[in-house]
Design a protein around this motif. Structure first.
Motif, PDB file in Angstrom:
ATOM      1  N   LYS A 102      34.274  17.349   4.470  1.00 50.10           N
ATOM      2  CA  LYS A 102      33.563  18.640   3.693  1.00 50.10           C
ATOM      3  C   LYS A 102      32.309  18.984   4.792  1.00 50.10           C
ATOM      4  N   PRO A 103      31.620  17.931   4.892  1.00 53.94           N
ATOM      5  CA  PRO A 103      30.271  18.288   5.840  1.00 53.94           C
ATOM      6  C   PRO A 103      30.828  18.668   7.244  1.00 53.94           C
ATOM      7  N   TYR A 104      31.810  18.141   7.855  1.00 56.95           N
ATOM      8  CA  TYR A 104      32.432  18.132   9.143  1.00 56.95           C
ATOM      9  C   TYR A 104      32.643  19.572   9.271  1.00 56.95           C
ATOM     10  N   ARG A 105      33.745  20.091   8.240  1.00 61.81           N
ATOM     11  CA  ARG A 105      34.154  21.616   8.157  1.00 61.81           C
ATOM     12  C   ARG A 105      32.847  22.619   7.771  1.00 61.81           C
ATOM     13  N   GLU A 106      32.060  22.099   7.210  1.00 60.29           N
ATOM     14  CA  GLU A 106      30.657  23.211   7.094  1.00 60.29           C
ATOM     15  C   GLU A 106      29.853  23.256   8.273  1.00 60.29           C
TER      16      GLU A 106
ATOM     17  N   THR B 200      27.137  19.320  13.768  1.00 60.75           N
ATOM     18  CA  THR B 200      26.716  20.062  15.166  1.00 60.75           C
ATOM     19  C   THR B 200      25.523  19.858  15.425  1.00 60.75           C
ATOM     20  N   LYS B 201      25.218  19.870  16.755  1.00 62.99           N
ATOM     21  CA  LYS B 201      23.849  19.661  16.994  1.00 62.99           C
ATOM     22  C   LYS B 201      23.025  21.161  16.420  1.00 62.99           C
ATOM     23  N   GLY B 202      21.720  20.610  16.076  1.00 62.70           N
ATOM     24  CA  GLY B 202      20.828  21.669  15.550  1.00 62.70           C
ATOM     25  C   GLY B 202      21.077  22.195  14.371  1.00 62.70           C
ATOM     26  N   ALA B 203      22.312  21.711  13.531  1.00 56.80           N
ATOM     27  CA  ALA B 203      22.447  22.084  12.094  1.00 56.80           C
ATOM     28  C   ALA B 203      21.378  21.292  11.403  1.00 56.80           C
ATOM     29  N   ASP B 204      20.876  22.138  10.307  1.00 58.04           N
ATOM     30  CA  ASP B 204      20.116  21.664   9.372  1.00 58.04           C
ATOM     31  C   ASP B 204      20.603  20.418   8.464  1.00 58.04           C
ATOM     32  N   GLY B 205      19.731  19.384   8.455  1.00 53.75           N
ATOM     33  CA  GLY B 205      20.069  18.264   7.857  1.00 53.75           C
ATOM     34  C   GLY B 205      21.146  17.411   8.696  1.00 53.75           C
ATOM     35  N   ARG B 206      21.267  17.538   9.680  1.00 57.87           N
ATOM     36  CA  ARG B 206      22.428  16.806  10.447  1.00 57.87           C
ATOM     37  C   ARG B 206      22.234  15.485  10.517  1.00 57.87           C
TER      38      ARG B 206
END
Length: 185
Positions: free
Chosen positions: A76-80, A84-90
């Motif tokens: 689920k988080p991968y699909r959202e 990815t670099k720079g994503a909030d809460g990565r």
């Protein structure tokens, strides 16, 4: 210059979760070495039946937890796009995914061991051991942020195969999302 309060708070929460995971892991390492209340060392025919019935139940529980963890904290988080670099809460998403990957691998190994107690289930699950072994290093890969589409797909494929094997042996597996504390322990 000090980081903003939310970043400081986020670091504290991650440190707290990892500390709790470490403590829970060490507390959970003890096995159940207590002898049975009956004191009987030899299994009876009803004991064998009971072991087989419980083997299927334990298989369903362990495979369900692995499936739930994989979907909730990896797929689920991968699909959202949270990995990815720079994503909030990565960073937090990657740490949870790494823990979930390790947890899922552990629960799948336990499910395979449980399946050995049921002849039909053991035959259905036996061909999946190589696929489960392929997940061994993916938890680390996820935690480091090095996972690809193929890695996430491998998790999905193995979980689907385990669910299908359980269904064919009469052990329907449904996703059970483990708590964050279960991931660490």
């Amino acid at each position: 210059m000090s980081p903003p309060v939310p970043a400081r708070l986020r670091r504290a929460v991650v440190a707290l979760l990892l500390s709790c995971a470490l403590l829970a892991t060490t507390a959970a390492c003890g096995g159940d070495d207590t002898p049975s209340a009956s004191g009987s060392a030899s299994p009876t025919s009803s004991g064998t039946f009971e072991q087989q019935r419980l083997a299927k139940t334990r298989f369903v529980a362990n495979a369900g937890l692995a499936a739930g963890a994989t979907y909730q904290w990896i797929v689920k988080p991968y699909r959202e796009g949270r990995f990815t670099k720079g994503a909030d809460g990565r960073t937090f998403a990657l740490v949870k995914a790494g823990l979930a990957g390790t947890f899922a691998y552990n629960r799948l190994k336990a499910a395979v061991n449980n399946a050995k107690g049921d002849p039909l289930l053991s035959k259905a699950v036996a061909p999946l051991t190589a696929g489960i072994e392929s997940l061994r290093e993916l938890g680390t890969k996820l935690r480091k942020g090095e996972a690809s589409d193929a890695d996430v797909g491998t998790f999905e494929d193995v979980i689907t195969s385990v669910k299908d094997a359980g269904r064919s042996a009469g052990a329907e597996v449904t996703d059970q999302v483990p708590s964050t504390s279960q991931l660490g322990g």
